[in-house]
Motif scaffolding. Structure first.
Motif: not given
Lengths: 149, 500
Positions: A4-8, A56-57, B158-162, A46-54
């Motif tokens: 599921g996209s959220r967990t992933g 999800v939130v 669609g998954h740019t950050l990934m 790190i910036l991309a990871a923070l963006g991804l986490a944000l």
């Protein structure tokens, strides 16, 4: 076979943050020129990871989870295959190419085995594996002169 | 040139071209056996041959090996050579849905057209085109690598950050070991085996092939969809129709491949990815890319095959090899007493033109050879039960990652990266951006550091990075690539609003 996209996304963000943080922490021991590239890559990571986490939130509650992290896995096969491949890699040098490859082929075949097979089919499989092994050994060791262990 | 044509059509040269293409195709199809290895193995056999015949044999093997990489990419999602990375993106989804035979035939047709465009450019435009290679300095290579990395944005729409996270992981993996400039030892954890860095081929085999192997073993369903009519033919008419519909994509991709092939160190992987991105950007059905779009396979294969002819241009005219196999062929040329340089086409025209025409003939012979070999490869993969296919793939991954540098540590790296790659794929991080970062990282870093040092010595670093025309053109292309998903979304929105 994705989660599921959220967990992933959350796992990916956590992994990326940890990796980026570690990479950045090591750049202090490098020369100025040697550190530029890993520093840049780590900061972007790190910036991309923070963006991804944000993301999800902000999208909390959107989309139902399709499956849990470990659902839908056939554990015995997964563990068996992983151990076989790791053992194959580790034993290649001490035992030698041919015996390890023969054992590896047999072990991978067993992990992939699902339906009952007749004695004739089993014999055919053994014959095919022997031919495959002999073919690759001949190609690499004799034709291409690759020194196999 | 007529004499060269007659010489190239001699029975010996025709036989060498046919055998070379066949051997190259088989070797290229095996992951871990690169075009470089195929050419290197053959070089000693050519020393006793007539120079033109030896060159034809080497060129044919090289052409065949680049094409052969498509089989493994389409049928087992593992690019046989790095040049086939983009082929796997749509080729494997096509095979999964039951169109593997069509994908193999399309890749053959596109490779033949791409190879012919590259070879014709070599025949007619070599001296002027070779000047492009001279115009590229470290800073242009840096921007070219950045352009390549910007493709991640398009590839992961669609998954740019990934995609960015995957690309950065690849870039960081590429910095493991001794730095390309300066010699810093980075991220080795004190292990001497990591001083040489993460090898690309074993990493590629692990990241692409091990997840396929794991899914093959742990899932009950068949590896590829199978249709009842698939054992009948090549689907050649259908493929010809698809190629005809994609003729602009085909020619554009071949031209891109030729141009990228001229640039030393860029290679077939960059060419395939650039052509793929351009095909996706201009396609009316760009949403289908990554899900089995025929245009994706056509673009990638036309471009990577065109790099063969393109790569020979700087090799023959300037003595600068465009790709690693070109470097080996350059060595073979020197052994044969052929001096490369701008006068080569006039002073030793008989040998060079015979070789180029031989290369064209070899490319045309790739059509029947590729179709037949592809047919058998497809039938083999689709017919073999999992209990035989999985061990076969496992053996290929082990022997392929070992053989490239005769190193058992590389096998361990391949397995480790493969298991990690499978976990990453489960959480949505695909292999392609990681591999792209791993391939382009060293090019980008070397270009950046060298340009920085040169700019520093000249007292104007900004002018070095932003003051050269080719650099500015590549920067503009990069910005266009990065911004295109947003432009496309805005255009679609405007179109939808207009329709409403």
């Amino acid at each position: 076979m994705e989660l599921g996209s959220r967990t992933g996304d959350l796992i990916a963000a956590a992994l990326a943050l940890a990796l980026g943080g570690y990479a950045l922490s090591q750049t202090g021991e490098m020369s100025e020129l040697g550190a530029v590239f890993p520093t840049t890559a780590a900061i972007v990571l790190i910036l991309a990871a923070l963006g991804l986490a944000l993301r999800v939130v902000l999208r909390r509650g959107d989309g139902a989870e399709q499956q849990s992290f470990w659902s839908g896995l056939e554990w015995p096969r997964l563990i068996g295959l992983s151990i076989t491949l790791l053992a194959w890699a580790l034993l290649l040098k001490p035992i030698g190419f041919l015996p390890v490859a023969a054992l590896g082929l047999l072990a991978v075949g067993i992990t992939a085995y699902r339906e009952r097979m007749s004695l004739k089919a089993f014999a055919l499989h053994l014959l095919a594996a022997t031919a495959l092994l002999a073919g690759f050994y001949g190609l690499f060791a004799l034709v291409l002169r690759v020194p196999l262990p | 040139m007529l004499e060269s044509l007659v010489a190239a059509l001699s029975p010996l040269n025709l036989a060498l071209a046919l055998c070379g293409v066949l051997a190259g195709t088989v070797i290229g199809a095996l992951p871990g056996l690169s075009a470089t290895m195929a050419v290197a193995v053959l070089v000693p056999f050519t020393f006793t041959m007539d120079p033109a015949s030896g060159l034809i044999a080497l060129g044919a093997v090289y052409t065949g090996a680049i094409y052969g990489g498509a089989y493994a990419a389409i049928l087992v999602n593992t690019p046989g050579t790095p040049a086939a990375i983009a082929t796997a993106m749509d080729g494997f989804p096509m095979a999964k849905r039951g169109d593997g035979d069509l994908a193999v035939t399309l890749s053959c047709l596109a490779s033949v057209v791409g190879g012919l465009v590259g070879a014709l450019a070599l025949l007619f435009l070599a001296p002027p085109l070779s000047q492009i290679a001279l115009a590229f300095g470290p800073v242009e290579y840096f921007w070219l690598a950045i352009f390549g990395l910007s493709l991640i944005a398009t590839l992961s729409a669609g998954h740019t950050l990934m995609g960015i996270i995957g690309g950065c992981i690849g870039l960081l993996l590429s910095t493991v070991g001794s730095a390309v400039v300066g010699g810093d030892v980075r991220y080795t954890f004190g292990q001497t085996q990591l001083l040489g860095g993460i090898p690309i081929i074993p990493a590629m085999i692990g990241l692409y092939c091990i997840p396929v192997l794991i899914d093959l073993v742990i899932r009950p369903e068949a590896h590829l969809e199978r249709r009842s009519e698939q054992m009948a033919g090549f689907r050649l008419i259908e493929a010809l129709g698809k190629v005809w519909c994609a003729k602009f994509n085909l020619v554009r991709s071949a031209v891109i491949g030729t141009a990228v092939g001229i640039l030393p160190a860029a290679g077939g992987s960059v060419a395939g990815l650039v052509a793929y991105t351009e095909a996706k950007r201009t396609s009316k059905e760009s949403d289908n890319f990554g899900k089995g779009a025929t245009d994706g396979v056509i673009a990638s294969e036309a471009a990577n095959s065109a790099t063969v002819g393109g790569g020979f241009i700087p090799t023959l005219v300037l003595g600068i090899p465009g790709t690693p196999p070109d470097a080996i062929i350059l060595g073979a040329l020197l052994v044969q007493g052929i001096r490369t340089g701008p006068q080569l086409f006039t002073q030793q025209g008989d040998i060079v033109y015979t070789f180029v025409i031989g290369l064209i003939i070899a490319t045309m012979l790739m059509l029947p050879t590729g179709l037949v070999v592809g047919r058998y490869a497809f039938r083999l993969i689709i017919s073999v039960p999992k209990t035989a296919l999985a061990p076969g793939i496992a053996l290929l991954t082990v022997i392929g990652s070992y053989a490239i540098e005769v190193n058992t540590v590389h096998v361990l790296m391949m397995v480790g990266l493969g298991l990690v790659g499978w976990v990453l794929a489960r959480i949505g991080l695909q292999a392609s951006p990681i591999v792209l970062g791993l391939i382009l990282g060293p090019i980008a870093e070397a270009g950046f550091v060298q340009a920085w040092l040169i700019g520093g010595a000249q007292g104007n670093i900004p002018a070095m990075f932003f003051g050269r025309p080719i650099s500015l053109a590549i920067i503009a292309l990069t910005l266009l690539t990065l911004g295109w998903p947003f432009i496309a979304a805005w255009r679609a929105k405007r179109k939808a609003a207009g329709a409403a």
